[in-house]
Design an enzyme around this catalytic site. Structure first.
Site, PDB file in Angstrom:
ATOM      1  N   LYS A   1       0.767  -1.533   0.065  1.00  0.00           N
ATOM      2  CA  LYS A   1       0.144  -0.112  -0.121  1.00  0.00           C
ATOM      3  C   LYS A   1       0.964   1.505   0.285  1.00  0.00           C
ATOM      4  CE  LYS A   1      -2.412   1.667   3.411  1.00  0.00           C
ATOM      5  NZ  LYS A   1      -1.681   3.027   4.422  1.00  0.00           N
ATOM      6  N   ASN A   2       2.474   0.837   1.272  1.00  0.00           N
ATOM      7  CA  ASN A   2       2.345   3.045   0.924  1.00  0.00           C
ATOM      8  C   ASN A   2       3.843   2.688   0.159  1.00  0.00           C
ATOM      9  OD1 ASN A   2       1.138   2.988   3.364  1.00  0.00           O
ATOM     10  ND2 ASN A   2       2.511   2.221   4.618  1.00  0.00           N
TER      11      ASN A   2
ATOM     12  N   CYS B   1      -5.050  12.967  12.279  1.00  0.00           N
ATOM     13  CA  CYS B   1      -5.925  11.941  12.261  1.00  0.00           C
ATOM     14  C   CYS B   1      -6.069  10.820  13.952  1.00  0.00           C
ATOM     15  CB  CYS B   1      -5.500  10.422  11.374  1.00  0.00           C
ATOM     16  SG  CYS B   1      -4.011   9.837  11.503  1.00  0.00           S
TER      17      CYS B   1
ATOM     18  N   ARG C   1      -0.090  15.114  12.426  1.00  0.00           N
ATOM     19  CA  ARG C   1       0.634  14.253  11.040  1.00  0.00           C
ATOM     20  C   ARG C   1       0.714  16.162   9.882  1.00  0.00           C
ATOM     21  NH1 ARG C   1      -1.985   8.923   9.334  1.00  0.00           N
ATOM     22  NH2 ARG C   1       0.552   8.797   8.125  1.00  0.00           N
TER      23      ARG C   1
ATOM     24  N   ASP D   1       4.412   0.832  12.229  1.00  0.00           N
ATOM     25  CA  ASP D   1       3.703   0.217  12.043  1.00  0.00           C
ATOM     26  C   ASP D   1       3.270  -0.770  12.141  1.00  0.00           C
ATOM     27  OD1 ASP D   1       3.147   1.181   8.186  1.00  0.00           O
ATOM     28  OD2 ASP D   1       2.633   2.372  10.425  1.00  0.00           O
TER      29      ASP D   1
ATOM     30  N   ARG E   1      -9.268  -0.784   4.764  1.00  0.00           N
ATOM     31  CA  ARG E   1      -8.123   0.570   4.063  1.00  0.00           C
ATOM     32  C   ARG E   1      -7.376  -0.158   3.207  1.00  0.00           C
ATOM     33  NH1 ARG E   1      -6.515   5.236   7.088  1.00  0.00           N
ATOM     34  NH2 ARG E   1      -4.993   5.666   5.450  1.00  0.00           N
TER      35      ARG E   1
END
Ligand code: EPZ
Length: 425
Positions: free
Chosen positions: A22-23, A118, A123, A307, A399
């Site tokens: 994803k990243n 968030c 952020r 993460d 997500r």
């Protein structure tokens, strides 16, 4: 709203195929704005965040074709018709900010609604803006938005205050079409930065040093469309490694890159988990393991990834003894602690540190996914808890994990997705 019903499942066993990152795919999708013709991206994971980025790029003027069955995306932008990213999409996904660099590089102007914070922190994007300013852009902050304008971006020398992943990616994408050479120091070294630089160099960019703390970029006039395969997702890899460990199971991870998960391998081995790098993939075996507690401290790559912090903490609650977790990257990434405590975990937090007194049996109850990775942590905890665990707010999880339920079920996980009945008031 949907939720996951997770039951005690015993040891997870079998094999799982790791999807594209994803990243890595999100910045690469943004980077396609730097050329007119259509790029082909393969091994693209089918995720909510990828859908949001596809819609974002369409709003900016890109033609986007999603071949999800083939995990392929075709993206080309003849003309950037809108230099402002729509707030509705930006507020859904922080990574939207990654379109700023390419739009600025290609058009000389970009306006971005401030992405806002968030669950895991404020952020800010100050380092992104500092990079654009160093490249010669004028930065104007308005009510809830920021604008960067530059007739022509000029190469620069810059030392980043913090090795921010997003800022490194945005600055690279702004500098590749600038006039002259840029040397950016104290940059992020994550594998996703290397994948982005490899993609851009294929397109004709001149980037050296990606994966180290200093990146040198020689500006070029034009970039051309290419085909690129996205690297495997190292956080999904870590998630399934911990799935084997927390359930005392045995899982073969196909398409995993051991080099990208060295700190996770090191920490699991410290706990007593057996890990083998084989031709077929990474084997993680915790069957009959005598596990011992350990400490983790999150750091920018190649340190232990933030993460993985919540996911690893769930694992540590199942090991007798005291473990310490120190979160140094985000200021508020312990939201999952309260959820784990609801399941019976004994965790004391002070500022960015947590002390886990592991070994107390977890009991199923209703919990929330407080962010993408914390949601995965709650699912894994549910597999070892007594009874049934209801995980709500699962849109976070969807997500970032492709076919999460299917993959877990194939390993013997008892997990169902159900629609939450909205009670009449
Ligand atoms: C990327 O976010 C990842 N997201 C995050 O993964 C990951 O947790 C994070 O890097 C750290 O590894 C994507 O790649 C899409 P940062 P990013 O800029 O770029 C501060 C997931 O679960 N900072 O490296 O937003 C910031 O507040 C997500 O997949 C500034 O102060 O992370 C944070 O404390 C969650 N000013 C720290 O740096 C800035 O201008 C790290 O942020 C930028 C960042």
């Amino acid at each position: 709203m949907a939720k996951f019903l997770v039951k005690n499942s015993g040891p997870l066993k079998g094999e799982v195929y790791i999807s594209g990152s994803k990243n890595a795919v999100l910045p690469i999708m943004a980077a396609t704005l730097l050329c007119e013709e259509k790029c082909e991206i393969t091994d693209a994971p089918r995720l909510r965040d990828v859908d949001v980025m596809c819609n974002m790029l369409r709003r900016i003027g890109a033609e986007v074709i999603e071949d999800y069955d083939g995990n392929r995306l075709y993206i080309g932008t003849k003309v950037i018709s809108d230099k402002e990213a729509p707030y509705a999409l930006v507020s859904k996904m922080r990574a939207s900010v990654l379109v700023m660099g390419p739009i600025l590089a290609r058009t000389g102007r970009v306006r971005m609604p401030l992405p806002g914070g968030c669950a895991i922190g404020a952020r800010p994007i100050d380092l992104h803006l500092k990079g654009f300013a160093a490249l010669g852009a004028r930065i104007e902050e308005g009510k809830g938005y920021v604008e960067a304008v530059a007739d022509k971006l000029q190469g620069c020398n810059l030392y980043l205050d913090f090795p921010s992943v997003g800022a490194t990616e945005n600055i690279i994408m702004a500098a590749v079409l600038a006039e002259g050479t840029s040397v950016i120091e104290n940059v992020a070294q994550e594998p996703e930065i290397v994948d982005l630089a490899n993609f851009l160099n294929k397109m004709g960019a001149k980037i050296k040093g990606a994966g180290t703390d200093t990146i040198k970029i020689e500006g070029v006039k034009k970039l051309n469309a290419v085909c690129h395969s996205v690297i495997p997702d190292r956080i999904e890899t870590g998630t399934f490694m911990v799935a084997a460990a927390i359930t005392r199971g045995n899982i073969l991870l196909r398409n995993a890159l051991p080099d990208h998960v060295k700190p996770i391998i090191a920490k699991l081995k410290e706990c007593g988990v057996e890990i083998y790098d084989t031709f077929d993939g990474l084997i993680v075996n915790a069957e009959n393991a005598k596990l011992v507690a350990t400490d983790i401290k999150t750091l920018p790559y190649p340190g232990f990834p933030t993460d993985m912090q919540s996911i690893f903490m769930a694992f540590l609650t199942t090991i007798d003894g005291e473990s310490n977790v120190h979160e140094t990257v985000f200021e508020n990434r312990f939201m999952h602690v309260a959820e784990l405590e609801r399941m019976g975990a004994d965790i004391v937090t002070e500022d960015r540190r947590a002390i886990i007194k592991g070994g107390k049996p977890l009991k199923g109850t209703s919990v929330f996914a407080t962010d993408l990775r914390a949601g995965a942590a709650m699912v894994l905890a549910g597999f070892v808890a007594e009874g049934e665990t209801e995980v709500s707010e699962i849109y976070h999880i969807e997500r970032g994990y492709e076919r999460f339920i299917d993959k877990l079920k194939a390993l013997g996980g008892s997990i169902e997705r159900v629609e939450e009945k909205v009670k009449e008031v």
